[in-house]
Each structure stands twice: as C-alpha cells, then as structure tokens.
Design a protein around this motif. Structure first.
Motif, mmCIF file in Angstrom:
data_model
loop_
_atom_site.group_PDB
_atom_site.id
_atom_site.type_symbol
_atom_site.label_atom_id
_atom_site.label_comp_id
_atom_site.label_asym_id
_atom_site.label_seq_id
_atom_site.Cartn_x
_atom_site.Cartn_y
_atom_site.Cartn_z
ATOM 1 N N ALA A 46 41.614 -86.410 -18.077
ATOM 2 C CA ALA A 46 41.964 -86.381 -16.437
ATOM 3 C C ALA A 46 40.918 -86.493 -15.355
ATOM 4 C CB ALA A 46 42.771 -85.192 -16.164
ATOM 5 N N ARG A 47 39.873 -85.247 -16.008
ATOM 6 C CA ARG A 47 38.810 -84.928 -15.291
ATOM 7 C C ARG A 47 36.750 -85.469 -15.808
ATOM 8 N NH1 ARG A 47 37.982 -79.345 -12.121
ATOM 9 N NH2 ARG A 47 35.798 -79.444 -11.008
ATOM 10 N N VAL A 48 36.181 -86.083 -15.347
ATOM 11 C CA VAL A 48 35.074 -86.413 -15.717
ATOM 12 C C VAL A 48 33.545 -84.977 -14.864
ATOM 13 C CG1 VAL A 48 33.365 -88.243 -16.417
ATOM 14 C CG2 VAL A 48 35.674 -88.605 -16.378
ATOM 15 N N VAL A 49 33.053 -84.051 -15.901
ATOM 16 C CA VAL A 49 32.323 -84.217 -15.304
ATOM 17 C C VAL A 49 30.810 -84.415 -15.366
ATOM 18 C CG1 VAL A 49 30.497 -81.859 -15.273
ATOM 19 C CG2 VAL A 49 33.613 -81.898 -15.470
ATOM 20 N N LEU A 50 29.821 -85.578 -14.918
ATOM 21 C CA LEU A 50 28.920 -86.235 -15.609
ATOM 22 C C LEU A 50 27.643 -85.437 -14.991
ATOM 23 C CD1 LEU A 50 27.178 -88.666 -16.253
ATOM 24 C CD2 LEU A 50 27.876 -89.973 -13.966
ATOM 25 N N ASP A 51 27.056 -84.423 -15.262
ATOM 26 C CA ASP A 51 25.370 -84.077 -15.749
ATOM 27 C C ASP A 51 23.926 -84.485 -15.476
ATOM 28 O OD1 ASP A 51 23.578 -82.097 -15.751
ATOM 29 O OD2 ASP A 51 24.546 -80.775 -17.022
ATOM 30 N N LEU A 52 23.919 -85.021 -13.943
ATOM 31 C CA LEU A 52 22.465 -85.635 -13.989
ATOM 32 C C LEU A 52 21.314 -84.989 -13.778
ATOM 33 C CD1 LEU A 52 23.639 -88.617 -12.243
ATOM 34 C CD2 LEU A 52 23.506 -88.712 -14.095
ATOM 35 N N GLY A 53 21.630 -83.274 -14.131
ATOM 36 C CA GLY A 53 20.641 -82.395 -13.601
ATOM 37 C C GLY A 53 18.999 -82.690 -14.757
ATOM 38 N N ASP A 54 19.404 -83.825 -16.176
ATOM 39 C CA ASP A 54 17.700 -83.722 -16.574
ATOM 40 C C ASP A 54 17.050 -85.299 -16.771
ATOM 41 O OD1 ASP A 54 17.605 -81.087 -17.678
ATOM 42 O OD2 ASP A 54 18.562 -81.802 -19.148
ATOM 43 N N GLN A 78 41.786 -90.478 -12.349
ATOM 44 C CA GLN A 78 40.844 -89.628 -12.988
ATOM 45 C C GLN A 78 39.601 -89.211 -11.797
ATOM 46 O OE1 GLN A 78 39.118 -92.718 -16.089
ATOM 47 N NE2 GLN A 78 40.134 -91.042 -17.875
ATOM 48 N N LEU A 79 39.894 -87.502 -12.057
ATOM 49 C CA LEU A 79 38.895 -87.072 -10.985
ATOM 50 C C LEU A 79 37.020 -87.127 -11.744
ATOM 51 C CD1 LEU A 79 40.864 -83.640 -9.806
ATOM 52 C CD2 LEU A 79 40.324 -85.947 -8.538
ATOM 53 N N LEU A 80 36.449 -87.455 -11.060
ATOM 54 C CA LEU A 80 34.504 -87.030 -10.753
ATOM 55 C C LEU A 80 33.766 -86.119 -10.645
ATOM 56 C CD1 LEU A 80 32.415 -88.469 -12.580
ATOM 57 C CD2 LEU A 80 32.336 -90.289 -10.860
ATOM 58 N N SER A 81 33.519 -85.423 -11.287
ATOM 59 C CA SER A 81 32.578 -84.678 -10.390
ATOM 60 C C SER A 81 30.768 -85.058 -11.204
ATOM 61 C CB SER A 81 32.897 -83.125 -10.426
ATOM 62 O OG SER A 81 33.540 -82.867 -9.609
ATOM 63 N N LEU A 82 30.159 -85.085 -9.881
ATOM 64 C CA LEU A 82 28.444 -85.222 -10.343
ATOM 65 C C LEU A 82 27.750 -83.735 -10.164
ATOM 66 C CD1 LEU A 82 27.378 -88.240 -8.387
ATOM 67 C CD2 LEU A 82 27.950 -87.930 -10.841
ATOM 68 N N ILE A 99 26.408 -90.346 -1.266
ATOM 69 C CA ILE A 99 27.255 -89.839 -2.989
ATOM 70 C C ILE A 99 28.177 -88.971 -2.680
ATOM 71 C CG2 ILE A 99 26.414 -88.638 -4.593
ATOM 72 C CD1 ILE A 99 27.273 -90.995 -6.569
ATOM 73 N N ASP A 100 27.438 -87.969 -2.433
ATOM 74 C CA ASP A 100 28.851 -86.622 -2.013
ATOM 75 C C ASP A 100 29.968 -86.988 -1.120
ATOM 76 O OD1 ASP A 100 27.321 -86.809 0.463
ATOM 77 O OD2 ASP A 100 27.497 -84.947 1.000
ATOM 78 N N THR A 101 30.023 -88.533 0.000
ATOM 79 C CA THR A 101 31.499 -89.049 0.296
ATOM 80 C C THR A 101 31.716 -89.287 -0.555
ATOM 81 O OG1 THR A 101 29.835 -90.724 1.352
ATOM 82 C CG2 THR A 101 29.679 -89.011 2.187
ATOM 83 N N VAL A 102 31.677 -89.755 -1.696
ATOM 84 C CA VAL A 102 32.741 -90.442 -2.412
ATOM 85 C C VAL A 102 33.338 -89.629 -3.376
ATOM 86 C CG1 VAL A 102 32.542 -92.526 -3.633
ATOM 87 C CG2 VAL A 102 31.983 -93.036 -1.506
ATOM 88 N N VAL A 103 31.698 -89.134 -4.299
ATOM 89 C CA VAL A 103 32.623 -87.991 -5.315
ATOM 90 C C VAL A 103 31.898 -86.675 -5.095
ATOM 91 C CG1 VAL A 103 29.967 -88.999 -6.052
ATOM 92 C CG2 VAL A 103 31.893 -88.033 -8.169
ATOM 93 N N PRO A 104 32.148 -85.581 -5.098
ATOM 94 C CA PRO A 104 31.614 -84.416 -4.743
ATOM 95 C C PRO A 104 30.406 -84.218 -5.830
ATOM 96 C CG PRO A 104 34.704 -83.712 -6.004
ATOM 97 C CD PRO A 104 33.895 -85.358 -6.139
#
Length: 123
Positions: A46-54, A78-82, A99-104
């Motif tokens: 239902a939700r995706v957390v995409l971690d780009l910290g590294d 499906q919710l996406l958060s970066l 990009i924050d205008t499209v995805v948190p």
C-alpha cells in the motif's frame, strides 16, 4: 545489477515496503534499478518508502525514473515517500527538480512513519 547501485528491500508493518538504494543511478543502470525496484514491489504494498540516503549520484535519467515511479505508483493507488537527508549529496538536485511537489520528501525514515523500521531481506 551493476556495481554502481545496490538495492535492498524490506517488508515493514501495515503493507509498507522499504527500498534502500545505495551508490549511483545513471543512464548506464537506470533500467536495472527501475526493474529491481518494481520487482521489490511485486507483493503490491500500500505504501513504498524509497530511501536514497546512501545514493551518491543521480543523473537526469534517474530523476526522470523517480518522477515516472511516483506517477506509476499513484495510478496504482500506492503511496510513495522519498527519504533523502538534507546533507545527502543528491538532496540539492532533488530540491532543484521540485520532486517534493509530486512525492513527499523526508529527511529520515523516522520522519515518514513510526513503523518504518527496516527488517527483512535483500533483493
């Protein structure tokens, strides 16, 4: 997957999928990265957390991939958060693209949700 990027995916509580990408994403490997991310979402979270910290580098192909990923997941409801810390090398580029205008866009996984504590397997 090329040596430029590594993807680890973990299942979290409440149908949340955590995907961590480290290394570089560019024209040479963007298709492989996109396929690996989509494969990690095969259980239809239902939700995706995409971690780009590294993630140390994004070119225009990688940024376009992020916008298309947000659009595709949105169509699937499906919710996406970066997750990209302010001090991460790629944060300035993502801020410039708005990009924050499209995805948190969050500074840490904990900012996304209190249940976002990675546990699981590598893909």
């Amino acid at each position: 997957m090329t040596g430029q990027a590594r993807i680890i995916s973990n299942e979290l509580a409440h149908r949340v999928r955590y995907v961590h990408v480290s290394g570089e994403i560019d024209l040479a490997n963007v298709d492989e990265v996109r396929h690996a991310i989509m494969a990690a979402l095969s259980d239809d979270p239902a939700r995706v957390v995409l971690d780009l910290g590294d993630t140390t580098y994004l070119d225009s192909a990688a940024i376009a991939m992020l916008f298309r990923l947000a659009q595709r997941l949105g169509h699937r409801r499906q919710l996406l958060s970066l997750v990209v810390p302010k001090e991460a090398p790629i944060r300035a580029v993502l801020d410039l693209t708005r990009i924050d205008t499209v995805v948190p866009l969050h500074d840490s996984v904990e900012d996304v949700d209190s249940t976002a504590q990675p546990r699981g397997s590598e893909t």
